[in-house]
Design a protein around this motif. Structure first.
Motif, mmCIF file in Angstrom:
data_model
loop_
_atom_site.group_PDB
_atom_site.id
_atom_site.type_symbol
_atom_site.label_atom_id
_atom_site.label_comp_id
_atom_site.label_asym_id
_atom_site.label_seq_id
_atom_site.Cartn_x
_atom_site.Cartn_y
_atom_site.Cartn_z
ATOM 1 N N MET A 1 0.664 18.298 -0.490
ATOM 2 C CA MET A 1 0.568 16.846 -0.396
ATOM 3 C C MET A 1 -0.895 16.457 -0.303
ATOM 4 N N ARG A 2 -1.159 15.182 -0.462
ATOM 5 C CA ARG A 2 -2.541 14.697 -0.380
ATOM 6 C C ARG A 2 -2.562 13.293 0.198
ATOM 7 N N VAL A 3 -3.661 13.002 0.892
ATOM 8 C CA VAL A 3 -3.839 11.670 1.477
ATOM 9 C C VAL A 3 -4.240 10.702 0.368
ATOM 10 N N VAL A 4 -3.586 9.532 0.321
ATOM 11 C CA VAL A 4 -3.874 8.531 -0.697
ATOM 12 C C VAL A 4 -4.057 7.176 -0.034
ATOM 13 N N ASN A 5 -4.599 6.232 -0.797
ATOM 14 C CA ASN A 5 -4.706 4.867 -0.315
ATOM 15 C C ASN A 5 -3.323 4.245 -0.207
ATOM 16 N N ASN A 6 -3.210 3.217 0.592
ATOM 17 C CA ASN A 6 -1.951 2.515 0.766
ATOM 18 C C ASN A 6 -1.500 1.928 -0.576
ATOM 19 N N PRO A 7 -0.429 2.464 -1.173
ATOM 20 C CA PRO A 7 -0.007 1.966 -2.486
ATOM 21 C C PRO A 7 0.775 0.668 -2.415
ATOM 22 N N TYR A 8 1.080 0.231 -1.195
ATOM 23 C CA TYR A 8 1.913 -0.958 -1.039
ATOM 24 C C TYR A 8 1.101 -2.196 -0.633
ATOM 25 N N ASP A 9 -0.223 -2.089 -0.636
ATOM 26 C CA ASP A 9 -1.053 -3.202 -0.211
ATOM 27 C C ASP A 9 -2.232 -3.324 -1.166
ATOM 28 N N GLU A 10 -2.172 -4.252 -2.098
ATOM 29 C CA GLU A 10 -3.215 -4.392 -3.096
ATOM 30 C C GLU A 10 -4.458 -5.024 -2.500
ATOM 31 N N GLU A 11 -5.617 -4.620 -3.013
ATOM 32 C CA GLU A 11 -6.882 -5.108 -2.487
ATOM 33 C C GLU A 11 -7.054 -6.606 -2.686
ATOM 34 N N ASN A 12 -6.390 -7.179 -3.694
ATOM 35 C CA ASN A 12 -6.546 -8.604 -3.935
ATOM 36 C C ASN A 12 -5.627 -9.439 -3.047
ATOM 37 N N HIS A 13 -4.928 -8.764 -2.098
ATOM 38 C CA HIS A 13 -4.088 -9.436 -1.101
ATOM 39 C C HIS A 13 -2.916 -10.193 -1.717
ATOM 40 N N GLN A 14 -2.534 -9.824 -2.952
ATOM 41 C CA GLN A 14 -1.293 -10.344 -3.485
ATOM 42 C C GLN A 14 -0.148 -9.657 -2.755
#
Length: 237
Positions: free
Chosen positions: A142-155
């Protein structure tokens, strides 16, 4: 004269695993006459080391309530850290009831992303992540990833874009481990807000299926649990 022989308020002494909250022995009750001295022993437990103490470890009995808590950590757990991160599973992954514990339930499928809340490093160089109460995975494949459920543009997050199917008159039972509970989240892939014990009956008002990977059941306002620990009652058509 009898006033001087009054029994003071009993003192409860707890010996606790600081990471799991598990009691390492039955709570001890100390009793004595008002004014008599007392001292709480710092006991030793196999495979544990002492971490800290809270409460008055020594003093005199009186009429005030006193609780003393001694906290210990497993010798094998060298570093413990609360985290808020996501793991992408590159292979089928076994869930354990604790680090270096026993497998529970069905393994997680490859290709999904899971949220972790705690990380430990063990004395033998392994890393383990806690996914929820009594749910651990070993950092392997497994690997650590960025939160895929929270977009940087805050949509709207990915989870928010999934549709919750309303359900009526659906009930179920929490099916986990005797004496333990599962986590309740404020939203799918959200924050832990509570726990609910094994065997508890729940009313289910909604269902969210993340493209066939993880099923979530809504059991209250801003309360969600993962479907792998819920047995739904048989429904008549």
């Amino acid at each position: 004269m009898l006033e001087h022989l009054r029994t003071g308020n009993p003192i409860w002494v707890y010996y606790i695993d600081i990471d799991t909250g598990e009691k390492l022995m039955v709570p001890q009750l100390m009793k004595g006459i008002v004014g008599c001295k007392y001292h709480v022993d710092k006991k030793e437990f196999p495979h544990y080391r002492f971490i800290k103490l809270t409460g008055p470890a020594e003093g005199s009995f009186d009429m005030q309530r006193k609780d003393v808590r001694l906290y210990y950590r497993k010798d094998a757990w060298q570093a413990v850290e609360d985290v808020d991160l996501y793991l992408h599973l590159d292979q089928v992954t076994t869930i354990y009831d604790q680090a270096n514990g026993l497998p529970i339930n069905e393994p997680l499928p490859a290709g999904i992303v899971i949220k972790a809340f705690r990380r430990i490093n063990t004395a033998d160089g392994e890393t383990w992540y806690e996914l929820g109460a009594g749910q651990w995975v070993k950092y392997d494949g497994m690997r650590v990833v960025n939160n895929p459920y929270d977009e940087e543009n805050h949509q709207s997050s990915f989870a928010d874009q999934l549709t919750i199917l309303p359900l009526k008159n659906v009930q179920g039972t929490i099916d986990y481990l005797p004496g333990k509970g599962i986590d309740v989240f404020d939203a799918p892939y959200g924050q832990r807000v509570a726990t609910i014990p094994d065997g508890k009956r729940v009313n289910i008002s909604g269902k969210l299926d993340d493209h066939g990977e993880i099923t979530w059941y809504q059991i209250g306002d801003h309360q969600f649990v993962t479907g792998n620990y819920v047995i739904i009652d048989n429904q008549e058509d």
